[in-house]
Enzyme design. Structure first.
Site, PDB file in Angstrom:
ATOM      1  N   LYS A 134       0.876  -1.179   0.000  1.00 31.52           N
ATOM      2  CA  LYS A 134       0.000   0.000   0.000  1.00 31.52           C
ATOM      3  C   LYS A 134       0.909   1.223   0.000  1.00 31.52           C
ATOM      4  O   LYS A 134       1.533   1.535   1.026  1.00 31.52           O
ATOM      5  CB  LYS A 134      -0.884  -0.026   1.262  1.00 31.52           C
ATOM      6  CG  LYS A 134      -1.832   1.146   1.410  1.00 31.52           C
ATOM      7  CD  LYS A 134      -3.162   0.912   0.747  1.00 31.52           C
ATOM      8  CE  LYS A 134      -4.098   2.114   0.952  1.00 31.52           C
ATOM      9  NZ  LYS A 134      -5.400   1.920   0.299  1.00 31.52           N
ATOM     10  N   GLY A 145     -20.612  -9.762   1.684  1.00 28.53           N
ATOM     11  CA  GLY A 145     -20.280 -10.495   2.906  1.00 28.53           C
ATOM     12  C   GLY A 145     -18.926 -11.178   2.870  1.00 28.53           C
ATOM     13  O   GLY A 145     -18.502 -11.758   3.867  1.00 28.53           O
TER      14      GLY A 145
HETATM   15  N1  LIG Z   1     -17.993  -7.996  -0.796  1.00 29.73           N
HETATM   16  C1  LIG Z   1     -18.208  -7.264   0.293  1.00 29.73           C
HETATM   17  N2  LIG Z   1     -19.215  -7.550   1.135  1.00 29.73           N
HETATM   18  C2  LIG Z   1     -19.453  -6.836   2.246  1.00 29.73           C
HETATM   19  N3  LIG Z   1     -18.713  -5.766   2.630  1.00 29.73           N
HETATM   20  C3  LIG Z   1     -17.694  -5.422   1.818  1.00 29.73           C
HETATM   21  C4  LIG Z   1     -17.376  -6.141   0.630  1.00 29.73           C
HETATM   22  N4  LIG Z   1     -16.301  -5.558   0.064  1.00 29.73           N
HETATM   23  C5  LIG Z   1     -15.949  -4.548   0.859  1.00 29.73           C
HETATM   24  N5  LIG Z   1     -16.774  -4.453   1.917  1.00 29.73           N
HETATM   25  C6  LIG Z   1     -16.709  -3.489   3.016  1.00 29.73           C
HETATM   26  O1  LIG Z   1     -16.835  -2.169   2.473  1.00 29.73           O
HETATM   27  C7  LIG Z   1     -15.919  -1.308   3.118  1.00 29.73           C
HETATM   28  C8  LIG Z   1     -14.972  -0.723   2.064  1.00 29.73           C
HETATM   29  O2  LIG Z   1     -14.237  -1.788   1.488  1.00 29.73           O
HETATM   30  P1  LIG Z   1     -12.669  -1.648   1.268  1.00 29.73           P
HETATM   31  O3  LIG Z   1     -12.016  -1.187   2.535  1.00 29.73           O
HETATM   32  O4  LIG Z   1     -12.165  -2.907   0.659  1.00 29.73           O
HETATM   33  O5  LIG Z   1     -12.686  -0.433   0.208  1.00 29.73           O
HETATM   34  P2  LIG Z   1     -11.447   0.315  -0.439  1.00 29.73           P
HETATM   35  O6  LIG Z   1     -11.815   0.582  -1.845  1.00 29.73           O
HETATM   36  O7  LIG Z   1     -10.223  -0.461  -0.165  1.00 29.73           O
HETATM   37  O8  LIG Z   1     -11.396   1.698   0.365  1.00 29.73           O
HETATM   38  P3  LIG Z   1     -10.134   2.715   0.514  1.00 29.73           P
HETATM   39  O9  LIG Z   1     -10.262   3.692  -0.621  1.00 29.73           O
HETATM   40  O10 LIG Z   1     -10.383   3.321   1.859  1.00 29.73           O
HETATM   41  O11 LIG Z   1      -8.866   1.917   0.462  1.00 29.73           O
HETATM   42  C9  LIG Z   1     -15.195  -2.131   4.190  1.00 29.73           C
HETATM   43  O12 LIG Z   1     -15.858  -1.970   5.427  1.00 29.73           O
HETATM   44  C10 LIG Z   1     -15.345  -3.554   3.692  1.00 29.73           C
HETATM   45  O13 LIG Z   1     -15.297  -4.521   4.726  1.00 29.73           O
HETATM   46 MG   LIG Z   2      -8.535   0.015   0.904  1.00 26.23          MG
END
Ligand SMILES: Nc1ncnc2c1ncn2[C@@H]1O[C@H](COP(=O)(O)OP(=O)(O)OP(=O)(O)O)[C@@H](O)[C@H]1O
Ligand SMILES: [Mg+2]
Length: 234
Positions: free
Chosen positions: A43, A207
């Site tokens: 990251k 989920g």
């Molecule tokens: N398939 C899924 N089912 C349920 N919840 C999900 C799923 N994918 C992601 N989430 C939830 O949605 C939220 C955002 O997901 P994630 O942190 O992966 O996003 P991101 O794109 O990495 O965000 P950032 O820009 O902050 O890095 C988190 O709380 C994660 O647990």
């Molecule tokens: Mg992220």
């Protein structure tokens, strides 16, 4: 790795923040490991965490037990440049990130790099973005994480156009969260994204991050069937 259809550096971007990049990064790591590869995740800029607090790489480690690294961490939950300005921090340069990834590549077959927010968020003090990092990283390609719902086609096409304008290799698209009962909009969105030349590598079910890590690792190659196919079997 030359025989693989997936480059040894996979840069994960999203059509927005919170689309599921971290969970997809973990699923890509798990899929690579299931294909017999040594995989690490990186990251470049982690915002919104205090020293010692778990960031996105901690979530990837929890789900996959893979080796991970961060370029820099900043306290404010915002884009890297304003977050760095708030604490008078100097951001790593593009060359710093390229060197960190090269270092990880020495010990791994596949390095998965998770961006911050979307593709054109600035990561360095010279205003370079994840698209610039992908351009600078040798043997890399970009994977785009998209939402399933209404609005995703415009956001995905904008991201693709920015990548193609810069000549960045596109590996494919992943839908970050796919509902158990998709509506007609989600179904037609999936069909549309799946028909694009780079293809849909898979969808993560709603989920997915709540599964226990063993179940997550076992299921990930099936969710990302398109990626598994391109990685081949061990
Ligand atoms: N398939 C899924 N089912 C349920 N919840 C999900 C799923 N994918 C992601 N989430 C939830 O949605 C939220 C955002 O997901 P994630 O942190 O992966 O996003 P991101 O794109 O990495 O965000 P950032 O820009 O902050 O890095 C988190 O709380 C994660 O647990
Ligand atoms: Mg992220």
């Amino acid at each position: 790795m030359t025989e693989l259809q997936v480059p040894p550096v996979v840069v994960v971007t999203g059509t927005d923040t919170d689309v599921g990049k971290t969970v997809v990064t973990a699923a890509v790591v798990a899929t690579g490991r299931a294909a017999g590869l040594r995989v690490a995740a990186y990251k470049p800029t982690q915002t919104g965490v205090s020293p010692g607090q778990p960031g996105d790489m901690a979530e990837v480690e929890r789900l996959t037990e893979a080796c991970t690294a961060e370029g820099v961490r900043l306290r404010a939950p915002m884009a890297p440049r304003p977050a760095a300005a708030l604490e008078h921090a100097v951001l790593p340069t593009l060359a710093d990130h390229v060197a960190r990834v090269a270092d990880l590549r020495r010990r791994h077959d596949l390095v998965v790099v998770e961006g911050a927010g979307g593709l054109l968020v600035e990561l360095t003090d010279a205003a370079e973005t994840l698209a610039d990092l992908a351009t600078a990283l040798p043997d890399s390609g970009v994977l785009v994480v998209a939402r399933a719902a209404l609005g995703t086609l415009n956001h995905t096409m904008l991201t693709r156009e920015a990548l193609s304008h810069r000549g960045v290799r596109q590996i494919g698209i992943v839908i970050g969260s796919w509902p158990a009962r998709p509506d007609i909009i989600e179904e037609t969105n999936r069909d549309y994204l799946g028909a694009l030349p780079e293809g849909l590598l898979g969808v993560l079910p709603l989920g997915a991050p709540s599964l226990d890590p063993t179940a997550f690792r076992a299921a990930a190659p099936g969710w990302l069937a398109g990626l598994s196919q391109r990685l081949g079997t061990p």
